[in-house]
Design a protein around this motif. Structure first.
Motif, PDB file in Angstrom:
ATOM      1  N   ASN B 198       0.214  -1.142  -0.189  1.00  0.00           N
ATOM      2  CA  ASN B 198      -0.304   0.236  -0.407  1.00  0.00           C
ATOM      3  C   ASN B 198       1.279   1.442   0.565  1.00  0.00           C
ATOM      4  N   ARG B 201       2.100   1.895  -3.243  1.00  0.00           N
ATOM      5  CA  ARG B 201       0.928   2.246  -4.650  1.00  0.00           C
ATOM      6  C   ARG B 201       0.497   3.790  -4.138  1.00  0.00           C
ATOM      7  N   ARG B 204       3.647   5.727  -5.491  1.00  0.00           N
ATOM      8  CA  ARG B 204       3.259   5.677  -7.345  1.00  0.00           C
ATOM      9  C   ARG B 204       1.881   7.009  -7.279  1.00  0.00           C
ATOM     10  N   ARG B 205       1.509   6.890  -6.509  1.00  0.00           N
ATOM     11  CA  ARG B 205       0.116   7.770  -6.995  1.00  0.00           C
ATOM     12  C   ARG B 205       1.133   9.417  -6.428  1.00  0.00           C
ATOM     13  N   HIS B 223      -2.719  -6.629  -7.460  1.00  0.00           N
ATOM     14  CA  HIS B 223      -2.900  -5.296  -7.009  1.00  0.00           C
ATOM     15  C   HIS B 223      -2.350  -4.686  -7.035  1.00  0.00           C
ATOM     16  N   ILE B 224      -1.314  -4.191  -7.433  1.00  0.00           N
ATOM     17  CA  ILE B 224      -0.330  -2.700  -7.335  1.00  0.00           C
ATOM     18  C   ILE B 224       0.152  -2.891  -9.040  1.00  0.00           C
TER      19      ILE B 224
END
Lengths: 306, 336
Positions: B198, B201, B204-205, B223-224
């Protein structure tokens, strides 16, 4: 809160940075718990104090010959507090206490210099060789093999005979051999360290090879190197003693423990056992202490290797 | 579509394996760990790479980072990394950072966490004032979920998940454009895995970093990832957008991988068909002729032994290297 929550606890602490507990701190604590090593360390400190400041305790120096004592050593040169010759006199009538102080100092210095050369040259040589690998490694290690295959005692004796028996020659000779096995040990360790991911991380980040060797490889070698260096000191002392025992090492009026033991041994039939006993005592205690400290360091620095 | 940030073209990694008992001049045997992988990566995209142990995933990552020698082309921002001088290559490394599998082994035990995280910064910008380095390290530690007052601690004082966060912080300090994650969560336990995935993620966002995310666990990767690449014995098996790989896998190997993912429900899990892939991974020293998967493939025919399958286009952005991708795969069931 019912249970212990280190995060919450840490958050309540003031914002100034925590002091970390490095691997060295841990090692120091483990060493301090090792009784034999601590006793040996105290003995070493005492011997070092004796070697460097022992001269202050006596009015005699190691060079003045007392002609009245020559020939009557067994009766007149006996160790005694009254005459001030604490360790008696040697066969020339010189104060053996001052001689022992002088000899211990020289032996200690030989050991430390030999070991220091080994640590600096050997570690860097081994780390560079192991880290670069491949052909460079092969060539560098073959050089070490060739040097090791030469009987150094023989070369050292030749050197001392050819260039004169000076203290400098002795230091050079001892320095030349001492780093060889250290280089091998450092290289072996480097080979395993350089495949660790933190070295790869450094390469991937773009750290220069020399910086990697100095920052990532050598500090992780330090444990092995320190232990080996401590064990190398007595080896060097023995080495020098052997050469001096043969009569090729330090020259009069200078002396070392090896030379004193040699002289003492030759007088053993003349009723002057103290001439052998006192230098031998310091020699043995010093070697024992170094070995114990080395062992203690190994246990402290790398507890899983025990 | 914008210009890809990374273009990998026919990347091959070959290791020399000395012949045991041979002479020094005996030619070594060649082990091809990665055999001709090509792909593009868009800025901000996450490419998952899956495959069993020994399939060349990590070697692929190391070849892109440049810690193992490789042939083929690796274009980063239009610049061929394999052709740069060592000095230019070193300077380029600040845009590509890597996260490692074993979180503790990736941190030098003799350095403090602050020094470890700062290393990329002090390497590429040695003139940065100490106060600024410290401030950036602490800000980043906070960002990845570590207490900034732990800067002077040593790696062995942290847990596996925390060590991985330290590794992530080190990888992010230079704001790289590409992050290569080599099985970043396989050494962690499941709850910590989720936290780290998480975190990646989120990062990255926020930062728009492109990632190559390597794992052997398909459920983590999907998931990623935006796209997933399936590798076997150093070769590409299938590459497609993540939903297509999971939903409509075309390559028999991928189909077996998908079928082996356990369902987190004991009733369904017990009832689900359990196909098994028979045999072991062949030795990369003597890979099978033709299609490397044919020794374990239930669909293999004579053609597979002769002709290596090219990457067939089987859907939008979906590539599979199987001659018979459009035929159903007979799944061998495990004996009860």
């Amino acid at each position: 809160m019912a249970f212990h929550d280190p995060t919450a606890e840490a958050l309540q602490r003031p914002a100034h940075p925590d002091k970390g507990r490095s691997l060295w701190t841990d090692a120091r604590r483990r060493f301090a718990r090792n009784r034999a090593a601590m006793v040996a360390l105290v003995a070493l400190v005492l011997i070092a104090l004796f070697a460097f400041f022992g001269q202050l305790l006596t009015e005699f120096d190691g060079e003045t010959v007392d002609f009245t004592l020559i020939g009557v050593n067994a009766t007149q040169g006996v160790p005694s507090l009254e005459t001030g010759h604490y360790f008696g006199t040697d066969q020339e009538g010189r104060d053996l206490y001052a001689r022992t102080v002088q000899g211990t100092r020289l032996s200690l210095m030989i050991g430390i210099v030999g070991s220091l050369v080994a640590v600096v040259v050997g570690t860097l040589y081994g780390a560079v060789s192991g880290y670069l690998g491949g052909r460079v490694d092969g060539a560098m290690m073959r050089i070490v093999d060739v040097l090791m295959s030469i009987p150094f005692m023989f070369v050292l004796i030749l050197m001392l005979v050819m260039f004169g028996r000076s203290l400098l020659m002795l230091f050079i000779g001892i320095g030349l051999i001492s780093w060889l096995s250290m280089a091998r040990i450092a290289r072996g360790q480097t080979l395993s360290i350089k495949n660790k991911e933190f070295v790869e991380a450094a390469v991937a980040t773009g750290v220069r090879p020399l910086t990697i060797i100095l920052r990532h490889v050598v500090p992780n070698l330090a444990g092995v190197v320190i232990v080996y260096a401590t064990l190398l000191i007595p080896e060097m002392i023995i080495y020098e003693s052997f050469i001096s025992f043969l009569g090729l090492g330090v020259q009069e009026p200078n002396t070392s423990l090896g030379a004193l033991i040699s002289r003492g041994a030759s007088q053993i039939g003349n009723g002057v056992p103290w001439q052998l006993g006192f230098p031998l005592f310091f020699f043995v205690v010093m070697l024992f202490a170094f070995f114990f400290v080395g062992d203690g360091l190994r246990d402290a620095i790398d507890p899983k290797d025990r | 579509m914008s210009a890809p940030i990374l273009q990998v073209n026919d990347l091959r990694v070959t290791f020399d394996v000395p012949v045991r008992g041979g002479w020094p001049w005996t030619p070594p045997r060649k082990l091809q760990a990665v055999g001709g992988i090509s792909f593009d990566l868009q800025p901000g995209e996450v490419l998952g790479v899956v495959g069993e142990s020994g399939s060349g995933k990590s070697t692929l990552a190391r070849a892109i980072v440049g810690t193992v020698p490789s042939t083929g082309r690796v274009l980063f921002d239009g610049q061929d990394l394999t052709r740069l001088s060592p000095e230019a290559r070193r300077a380029r490394r600040r845009d590509i950072q890597m996260i490692f599998q074993d979180p503790l082994a990736a941190l030098n035990p003799r350095l403090t966490v602050g020094d470890i995280i700062a290393e990329p910064l002090t390497t590429h910008f040695p003139k940065t004032p100490r106060a600024e380095v410290r401030a950036r390290v602490q800000a980043l530690m906070e960002r990845v979920g570590l207490l900034p007052n732990l800067v002077n601690r040593y790696p062995h004082e942290f847990s596996g998940g925390q060590c991985q966060r330290i590794g992530i912080a080190r990888a992010l300090i230079l704001n790289p454009k590409l992050l290569i994650c080599d099985e970043p969560v396989s050494a962690l336990d499941v709850s910590v895995q989720a936290q780290v995935v998480n975190l990646l993620r989120e990062l990255r966002r926020e930062m728009g970093i492109a990632m190559i995310f390597i794992a052997h666990d398909l459920s983590v990767v999907r998931h990623i990832s935006d796209r997933i690449m399936v590798m076997y014995l150093g070769r590409l098996m299938e590459r497609a957008p993540a939903p297509a790989v999971v939903g409509t896998p075309r390559h028999p190997y991928t189909q077996f991988l998908i079928a082996s993912v356990p369902i987190p429900d004991p009733v369904l899990e017990k009832a689900r068909p359990r196909p098994v892939l028979e045999g072991d991974l062949p030795s990369p020293l003597s890979p099978p002729s033709g299609c490397v998967f044919r020794t374990r493939c239930p669909k293999a025919r004579e053609r597979c032994a002769v002709e290596p399958p090219p990457p067939y286009d089987v859907g939008p952005g979906h590539v599979a290297t199987c001659h018979y991708w459009d035929e159903p795969t007979p799944m061998v069931q495990a004996a009860e």
